[in-house]
Design a protein around this motif. Structure first.
Motif, short mmCIF file in Angstrom:
data_model
loop_
_atom_site.label_atom_id
_atom_site.label_comp_id
_atom_site.label_asym_id
_atom_site.label_seq_id
_atom_site.Cartn_x
_atom_site.Cartn_y
_atom_site.Cartn_z
N GLN A 1 106.61 46.93 34.55
CA GLN A 1 107.60 47.52 35.46
C GLN A 1 107.03 47.69 36.86
O GLN A 1 107.73 47.48 37.86
CB GLN A 1 108.10 48.85 34.90
N GLN A 2 105.75 48.06 36.96
CA GLN A 2 105.12 48.18 38.28
C GLN A 2 105.07 46.84 38.98
O GLN A 2 105.29 46.76 40.19
CB GLN A 2 103.72 48.79 38.15
N GLN A 3 104.79 45.78 38.24
CA GLN A 3 104.77 44.45 38.83
C GLN A 3 106.16 44.05 39.31
O GLN A 3 106.31 43.44 40.38
CB GLN A 3 104.22 43.43 37.82
N GLN A 4 107.18 44.38 38.54
CA GLN A 4 108.55 44.08 38.94
C GLN A 4 108.93 44.83 40.21
O GLN A 4 109.57 44.29 41.11
CB GLN A 4 109.54 44.41 37.82
N ILE A 5 108.53 46.08 40.30
CA ILE A 5 108.81 46.90 41.48
C ILE A 5 108.13 46.29 42.71
O ILE A 5 108.74 46.17 43.78
CB ILE A 5 108.37 48.36 41.27
N GLN A 6 106.88 45.89 42.57
CA GLN A 6 106.17 45.28 43.69
C GLN A 6 106.84 43.99 44.13
O GLN A 6 106.99 43.72 45.32
CB GLN A 6 104.70 45.03 43.32
N SER A 7 107.26 43.20 43.17
CA SER A 7 107.95 41.95 43.48
C SER A 7 109.26 42.22 44.22
O SER A 7 109.57 41.55 45.22
CB SER A 7 108.21 41.17 42.20
N GLN A 8 109.99 43.19 43.78
CA GLN A 8 111.26 43.55 44.42
C GLN A 8 111.03 44.11 45.82
O GLN A 8 111.80 43.83 46.74
CB GLN A 8 112.05 44.52 43.55
N GLN A 9 109.98 44.88 46.01
CA GLN A 9 109.66 45.41 47.33
C GLN A 9 109.32 44.27 48.29
O GLN A 9 109.71 44.29 49.46
CB GLN A 9 108.50 46.41 47.25
N GLN A 10 108.60 43.27 47.80
CA GLN A 10 108.28 42.11 48.64
C GLN A 10 109.55 41.35 49.00
O GLN A 10 109.70 40.91 50.15
CB GLN A 10 107.29 41.19 47.91
N ILE B 1 112.52 42.60 49.27
CA ILE B 1 113.24 43.43 50.24
C ILE B 1 112.64 43.25 51.63
O ILE B 1 113.37 43.10 52.63
CB ILE B 1 113.23 44.91 49.82
N GLN B 2 111.33 43.25 51.71
CA GLN B 2 110.66 43.05 53.00
C GLN B 2 110.99 41.68 53.58
O GLN B 2 111.22 41.55 54.79
CB GLN B 2 109.13 43.20 52.85
N GLN B 3 111.03 40.66 52.74
CA GLN B 3 111.38 39.32 53.21
C GLN B 3 112.82 39.28 53.73
O GLN B 3 113.10 38.67 54.77
CB GLN B 3 111.21 38.30 52.09
N LEU B 4 113.72 39.92 53.02
CA LEU B 4 115.12 39.96 53.46
C LEU B 4 115.25 40.72 54.78
O LEU B 4 116.02 40.32 55.65
CB LEU B 4 116.00 40.59 52.39
N LYS B 5 114.52 41.80 54.94
CA LYS B 5 114.54 42.55 56.19
C LYS B 5 114.02 41.69 57.34
O LYS B 5 114.58 41.69 58.44
CB LYS B 5 113.71 43.83 56.07
N SER B 6 112.93 40.97 57.07
CA SER B 6 112.37 40.10 58.08
C SER B 6 113.35 39.01 58.48
O SER B 6 113.50 38.67 59.65
CB SER B 6 111.07 39.46 57.59
N GLN B 7 114.04 38.44 57.53
CA GLN B 7 115.02 37.40 57.81
C GLN B 7 116.21 37.96 58.61
O GLN B 7 116.74 37.31 59.50
CB GLN B 7 115.52 36.77 56.50
N GLY B 8 116.59 39.18 58.25
CA GLY B 8 117.71 39.81 58.94
C GLY B 8 117.38 40.14 60.38
O GLY B 8 118.22 40.08 61.26
N GLU B 9 116.15 40.49 60.69
CA GLU B 9 115.73 40.83 62.04
C GLU B 9 115.62 39.58 62.91
O GLU B 9 115.82 39.65 64.12
CB GLU B 9 114.42 41.58 62.02
#
Length: 117
Positions: free
Chosen positions: A96-105, A107-115
């Motif tokens: 579950q911790q690995q899944q959370i880290q993957s999802q956080q990454q 999210i960061q990629q999507l934020k970067s793309q949106g900016e």
């Protein structure tokens, strides 16, 4: 009195010999096996002492060893089951911790793309 002491010593030596022979099998013992052998040794020693008091230490050691083995197995089995459950829980937590880290990454990629758009 001396006969009782010799009989107690014989019973204890037999119990120690059994535990030593089984303990030298070359492979690590499971928690269940450790519990069984400790229970057998303690039961045999206690049975030899009680048996010596009534004049039959070898029978006491045999009976005590059997009862100790059953009790030791029950305790060791429960401990091993608990260890297995804990290991499974830890594996799930790690997954579950690995899944959370993957999802956080992601999210960061999507934020970067949106900016950048």
């Amino acid at each position: 009195m001396r006969t009782n002491a010799v009989s107690i010593i014989k019973g204890l030596l037999v119990a120690v010999a059994i535990v030593t022979v089984v303990g030298c099998s070359g492979q690590p013992l499971s928690t269940r096996e450790k519990g069984t052998f400790i229970g057998t040794g303690v039961g045999a020693a206690t049975g030899a002492i009680i048996g010596a008091a009534v004049g039959n230490p070898l029978a006491g050691a045999a009976i005590g060893g059997g009862i100790g083995a059953l009790g030791g197995y029950a305790v060791g089995n429960e401990m091993q089951n608990q260890e297995t459950a804990n290991a499974q829980t830890q594996a799930q937590i790690q997954s579950q911790q690995q899944q959370i880290q993957s999802q956080q990454q992601q999210i960061q990629q999507l934020k970067s793309q949106g900016e950048t758009e």
